[in-house]
Design a protein around this motif. Structure first.
Motif, PDB file in Angstrom:
ATOM      1  N   PHE A 197       0.831  -1.206   0.000  1.00 25.02           N
ATOM      2  CA  PHE A 197       0.000   0.000   0.000  1.00 25.02           C
ATOM      3  C   PHE A 197       0.867   1.257   0.000  1.00 25.02           C
ATOM      4  O   PHE A 197       0.653   2.189  -0.779  1.00 25.02           O
ATOM      5  N   TYR A 198       1.873   1.290   0.875  1.00 21.86           N
ATOM      6  CA  TYR A 198       2.744   2.462   0.956  1.00 21.86           C
ATOM      7  C   TYR A 198       3.483   2.698  -0.354  1.00 21.86           C
ATOM      8  O   TYR A 198       3.594   3.832  -0.837  1.00 21.86           O
ATOM      9  N   TRP A 199       4.047   1.623  -0.939  1.00 19.38           N
ATOM     10  CA  TRP A 199       4.821   1.815  -2.174  1.00 19.38           C
ATOM     11  C   TRP A 199       3.939   2.358  -3.293  1.00 19.38           C
ATOM     12  O   TRP A 199       4.368   3.229  -4.062  1.00 19.38           O
ATOM     13  N   LEU A 200       2.723   1.865  -3.388  1.00 21.33           N
ATOM     14  CA  LEU A 200       1.821   2.356  -4.430  1.00 21.33           C
ATOM     15  C   LEU A 200       1.316   3.755  -4.100  1.00 21.33           C
ATOM     16  O   LEU A 200       1.145   4.594  -4.995  1.00 21.33           O
ATOM     17  N   TRP A 201       1.080   4.011  -2.834  1.00 22.98           N
ATOM     18  CA  TRP A 201       0.634   5.346  -2.434  1.00 22.98           C
ATOM     19  C   TRP A 201       1.737   6.368  -2.700  1.00 22.98           C
ATOM     20  O   TRP A 201       1.491   7.444  -3.235  1.00 22.98           O
ATOM     21  N   ASN A 202       2.968   6.003  -2.326  1.00 23.89           N
ATOM     22  CA  ASN A 202       4.099   6.879  -2.621  1.00 23.89           C
ATOM     23  C   ASN A 202       4.241   7.103  -4.122  1.00 23.89           C
ATOM     24  O   ASN A 202       4.573   8.201  -4.580  1.00 23.89           O
ATOM     25  N   THR A 203       3.992   6.053  -4.901  1.00 22.70           N
ATOM     26  CA  THR A 203       4.087   6.167  -6.360  1.00 22.70           C
ATOM     27  C   THR A 203       3.008   7.089  -6.905  1.00 22.70           C
ATOM     28  O   THR A 203       3.231   7.821  -7.869  1.00 22.70           O
ATOM     29  N   SER A 204       1.825   7.074  -6.279  1.00 24.76           N
ATOM     30  CA  SER A 204       0.755   7.970  -6.737  1.00 24.76           C
ATOM     31  C   SER A 204       1.098   9.423  -6.426  1.00 24.76           C
ATOM     32  O   SER A 204       0.627  10.338  -7.106  1.00 24.76           O
ATOM     33  N   TRP A 205       1.916   9.641  -5.402  1.00 25.14           N
ATOM     34  CA  TRP A 205       2.384  10.996  -5.089  1.00 25.14           C
ATOM     35  C   TRP A 205       3.585  11.385  -5.948  1.00 25.14           C
ATOM     36  O   TRP A 205       3.908  12.565  -6.083  1.00 25.14           O
ATOM     37  N   ALA A 206       4.274  10.365  -6.494  1.00 27.49           N
ATOM     38  CA  ALA A 206       5.537  10.610  -7.195  1.00 27.49           C
ATOM     39  C   ALA A 206       5.444  11.622  -8.335  1.00 27.49           C
ATOM     40  O   ALA A 206       6.378  12.414  -8.504  1.00 27.49           O
ATOM     41  N   PRO A 207       4.373  11.633  -9.146  1.00 28.52           N
ATOM     42  CA  PRO A 207       4.349  12.630 -10.222  1.00 28.52           C
ATOM     43  C   PRO A 207       4.461  14.059  -9.721  1.00 28.52           C
ATOM     44  O   PRO A 207       5.281  14.834 -10.221  1.00 28.52           O
ATOM     45  N   PHE A 208       3.652  14.426  -8.705  1.00 35.45           N
ATOM     46  CA  PHE A 208       3.702  15.823  -8.281  1.00 35.45           C
ATOM     47  C   PHE A 208       4.825  16.092  -7.279  1.00 35.45           C
ATOM     48  O   PHE A 208       5.441  17.156  -7.305  1.00 35.45           O
ATOM     49  N   VAL A 209       5.128  15.112  -6.401  1.00 38.11           N
ATOM     50  CA  VAL A 209       6.246  15.313  -5.472  1.00 38.11           C
ATOM     51  C   VAL A 209       7.565  15.305  -6.248  1.00 38.11           C
ATOM     52  O   VAL A 209       8.398  16.205  -6.115  1.00 38.11           O
ATOM     53  N   GLY A 210       7.749  14.272  -7.091  1.00 37.31           N
ATOM     54  CA  GLY A 210       8.959  14.193  -7.893  1.00 37.31           C
ATOM     55  C   GLY A 210       9.067  15.350  -8.871  1.00 37.31           C
ATOM     56  O   GLY A 210      10.149  15.921  -9.062  1.00 37.31           O
ATOM     57  N   GLY A 211       7.936  15.708  -9.485  1.00 37.12           N
ATOM     58  CA  GLY A 211       7.947  16.826 -10.427  1.00 37.12           C
ATOM     59  C   GLY A 211       8.299  18.141  -9.757  1.00 37.12           C
ATOM     60  O   GLY A 211       9.046  18.959 -10.305  1.00 37.12           O
ATOM     61  N   PHE A 212       7.762  18.355  -8.560  1.00 42.21           N
ATOM     62  CA  PHE A 212       8.059  19.583  -7.824  1.00 42.21           C
ATOM     63  C   PHE A 212       9.516  19.602  -7.367  1.00 42.21           C
ATOM     64  O   PHE A 212      10.196  20.629  -7.440  1.00 42.21           O
ATOM     65  N   ILE A 213      10.012  18.449  -6.903  1.00 42.17           N
ATOM     66  CA  ILE A 213      11.421  18.360  -6.508  1.00 42.17           C
ATOM     67  C   ILE A 213      12.319  18.647  -7.707  1.00 42.17           C
ATOM     68  O   ILE A 213      13.344  19.336  -7.586  1.00 42.17           O
ATOM     69  N   ALA A 214      11.932  18.131  -8.864  1.00 40.86           N
ATOM     70  CA  ALA A 214      12.700  18.405 -10.084  1.00 40.86           C
ATOM     71  C   ALA A 214      12.759  19.905 -10.349  1.00 40.86           C
ATOM     72  O   ALA A 214      13.813  20.462 -10.680  1.00 40.86           O
ATOM     73  N   ARG A 215      11.605  20.561 -10.185  1.00 37.29           N
ATOM     74  CA  ARG A 215      11.521  22.001 -10.480  1.00 37.29           C
ATOM     75  C   ARG A 215      12.450  22.826  -9.585  1.00 37.29           C
ATOM     76  O   ARG A 215      13.006  23.844 -10.036  1.00 37.29           O
ATOM     77  N   ILE A 216      12.642  22.415  -8.343  1.00 31.41           N
ATOM     78  CA  ILE A 216      13.418  23.235  -7.400  1.00 31.41           C
ATOM     79  C   ILE A 216      14.883  22.793  -7.288  1.00 31.41           C
ATOM     80  O   ILE A 216      15.625  23.304  -6.450  1.00 31.41           O
ATOM     81  N   SER A 217      15.313  21.852  -8.152  1.00 30.92           N
ATOM     82  CA  SER A 217      16.644  21.252  -7.974  1.00 30.92           C
ATOM     83  C   SER A 217      17.638  21.613  -9.076  1.00 30.92           C
ATOM     84  O   SER A 217      18.716  21.029  -9.147  1.00 30.92           O
ATOM     85  N   ARG A 218      17.312  22.558  -9.902  1.00 32.80           N
ATOM     86  CA  ARG A 218      18.215  22.951 -10.987  1.00 32.80           C
ATOM     87  C   ARG A 218      19.558  23.439 -10.410  1.00 32.80           C
ATOM     88  O   ARG A 218      19.612  24.145  -9.409  1.00 32.80           O
ATOM     89  N   GLY A 219      20.638  23.045 -11.067  1.00 38.31           N
ATOM     90  CA  GLY A 219      21.960  23.521 -10.681  1.00 38.31           C
ATOM     91  C   GLY A 219      22.709  22.599  -9.735  1.00 38.31           C
ATOM     92  O   GLY A 219      23.901  22.804  -9.478  1.00 38.31           O
ATOM     93  N   ARG A 220      22.054  21.581  -9.196  1.00 42.06           N
ATOM     94  CA  ARG A 220      22.733  20.634  -8.306  1.00 42.06           C
ATOM     95  C   ARG A 220      23.290  19.474  -9.125  1.00 42.06           C
ATOM     96  O   ARG A 220      22.704  19.075 -10.126  1.00 42.06           O
ATOM     97  N   THR A 221      24.433  18.936  -8.697  1.00 42.56           N
ATOM     98  CA  THR A 221      24.965  17.761  -9.376  1.00 42.56           C
ATOM     99  C   THR A 221      24.088  16.563  -9.030  1.00 42.56           C
ATOM    100  O   THR A 221      23.333  16.578  -8.047  1.00 42.56           O
ATOM    101  N   ILE A 222      24.205  15.516  -9.829  1.00 48.40           N
ATOM    102  CA  ILE A 222      23.434  14.300  -9.559  1.00 48.40           C
ATOM    103  C   ILE A 222      23.768  13.765  -8.169  1.00 48.40           C
ATOM    104  O   ILE A 222      22.876  13.333  -7.425  1.00 48.40           O
TER     105      ILE A 222
END
Length: 521
Positions: A321-346
């Motif tokens: 349940f948690y892994w799928l729930w986290n995955t359902s959040w991943a588009p907007f959480v991951g997308g938002f993290i992507a937006r605020i992470s420019r300029g950092r190395t991998i």
């Protein structure tokens, strides 16, 4: 200029598809809520039973891959051009990570989940025993450790890398550039991925917001004695939407950053109150113990598929349940993290997303779960009874047991309000970016539209079947996106190697120039 770079304005077809799918599900849930819940329950049970092994191994493999990537030859490459610098300070960046949708979960679950695993212990120990106490710590922490953040980090990375490194639009379709090329932005598969992602983001965000609404309404009752019905929830959500819309108009670097920073301060105040007004030494012992139990159960719980039915479905109701729930959040959480992470190395990005939040989780969950179990074991307050009635009662009950009055409850209340605002904004902001052809500064009215959609779905989920309705929506929204992550992962690997070849050649050229200048003086 390439076709994908020339597209501007609102992606009308994606807006229409997303709205139609959301409205259809919304209407169905209103017209026949019992059938809606029954269908979601059947679907949830089917996918977790038949594909549970796949979900477990998928999430398990992401963690070592990301650590390998951080310390590999690719780690020095930036999310952006070589001269790009991070947009946010490390403190603000970390505060925004939690504000992207996880903050409400961090306030909601530490006070309830450990007790659930203690009194309804899985296969590891007899419920309510001394061993159950340790098992409950490991079980809780497994769900809030590396796996969760690895999902968000991977999705953020596959979106951010091609967008910032190759100057592409920040859409999910761009994550498929490695296998589809520039046509990923216009072909059927790329467009389908965008539609799936926007719908998943709305329902995943709605599930996250519903937790915040539950905490918020309990706070109103605890502090002001106000009972909230469905109309009250609607008014609260509308106020939240207005608040984040005003924050969005002030920009990511002002309003949302300001709220994110203050969320962090309030959370720190809550943590310190429980730590120093509670049995401090005992809580610190429990924190260290929690870290130990996490690593003790890391492999067994991460890969426990219950082939012998030892836990009566515990792994499906919790870990999967948690892994799928986290995955359902991943588009907007991951997308938002992507937006605020420019300029950092991998390397900076991955270690920042994996190490810092997990260390915060060790301290946060270690102290708060120990405090909850201490209050319950010493019968200061019957927390277990209260969280069974409503898990949102947990933080208010535990702080009351340590003498926390109105001021502490207001801190919880304001913290939840802040997390609701930032999570709603993160989700609406991400969907608005997707429906604006990847524009990093989407139209404000689009953010408002998607915020209203998320708010409406949140209210319906919460009033359809409470926490169960929220869980079902989160699980089902995550299934298709987890399948898609594998394809994005492979595509990213191809793009990464192509870019590394360019990066390596450039570094070698710069080194030769340096040697030439050095030798020739």
């Amino acid at each position: 200029m390439s076709e994908f770079q020339e597209r501007k304005g609102v992606d009308k077809s994606l807006v229409i598809i997303t709205l139609v799918v959301t409205i259809m599900a919304f209407v169905w849930s209103l017209m026949d809520s019992q059938e809606f819940i029954s269908t979601m329950l059947s679907a949830k049970n089917y996918v977790t039973e038949k594909l549970g092994w796949f979900f477990l191994i998928s999430v398990f493999l992401i963690v070592p891959f990301l650590f390998y990537l951080a310390f590999s030859k690719y780690g020095e490459m930036k999310l952006g051009k070589e001269d790009d610098q991070p947009e946010f300070s490390t403190f603000s960046w970390v505060a925004l990570l939690f504000g992207a949708g996880l903050g409400t979960g961090y306030v909601f679950w530490p006070f309830a989940e450990s007790l659930w695993h203690f009194y309804k212990t899985p296969y590891l120990a007899e419920s309510g025993s001394q061993m159950a106490y340790l098992a409950s710590k490991g079980a809780t922490m497994i769900h809030w450790g590396y796996h969760q953040w690895a999902i968000y980090a991977l999705v953020a990375l596959v979106i951010a890398f091609p967008a910032f490194r190759k100057n592409r639009p920040m859409t999910v379709a761009g994550a498929f550039h490695g296998i589809l090329g520039d046509k990923c932005y216009t072909c059927f598969w790329g467009r389908s991925a965008e539609a799936l992602t926007t719908v998943t983001a709305i329902w995943g965000a709605a599930a996250a917001n519903s937790l915040g609404l539950m905490l918020f309404t309990v706070g109103l009752k605890q502090i002001f004695g106000i009972e909230v019905d469905i109309m009250g929830n609607a008014i609260i959500m509308f106020a939240i939407i207005l608040s984040y819309t005003l924050a969005a108009y002030s920009g990511l670097h002002k309003g949302i950053k300001f709220i994110g920073d203050w969320n962090a301060y309030l959370a720190i105040a809550l943590f310190l109150f429980i730590l120093f007004w509670g049995p401090t030494s005992h809580l610190l012992d429990g924190m260290v113990e929690t870290i130990g139990q996490y690593f003790n159960y890391y492999f067994t719980m991460s890969l426990f598929a219950d082939s012998q039915n030892l836990s009566e479905g515990w792994h499906r109701d919790w870990t999967i349940f948690y892994w799928l729930w986290n995955t359902s959040w991943a588009p907007f959480v991951g997308g938002f993290i992507a937006r605020i992470s420019r300029g950092r190395t991998i390397k900076q990005f991955l270690l920042g997303v994996l190490i810092i939040p997990v260390c915060v989780s060790f301290a946060w969950f270690g102290v708060l779960t120990t405090a909850t179990q201490y209050v319950d074991a010493n019968q200061l307050i019957n927390v277990w009874e209260q969280v069974q009635q409503n898990p949102a009662n947990g933080p208010y009950a535990v702080t009351s047991a340590f003498g926390g009055g109105v001021i502490v409850h207001v801190i919880i209340f304001l913290s939840v309000a802040g997390f609701l605002i930032t999570s709603a904004d993160a989700a609406a902001f991400f969907v608005a970016i997707q429906t604006s052809y990847g524009c990093l500064e989407p139209k404000k009215y689009l953010i408002l539209v998607w915020g209203l959609a998320i708010g409406a779905v949140s209210i319906v989920l919460l009033n359809t079947n409470g926490i169960d309705g929220v869980k079902f929506a989160g699980v089902l929204a995550g299934v298709p996106f987890l399948l898609m992550i594998w394809v994005m992962w492979y595509s990213f690997w191809k793009t990464l190697n192509e870019e590394y070849a360019v990066h390596k050649a450039k570094k070698e050229e710069e080194y030769l120039v340096y040697l030439k200048n050095k030798l020739l003086g």
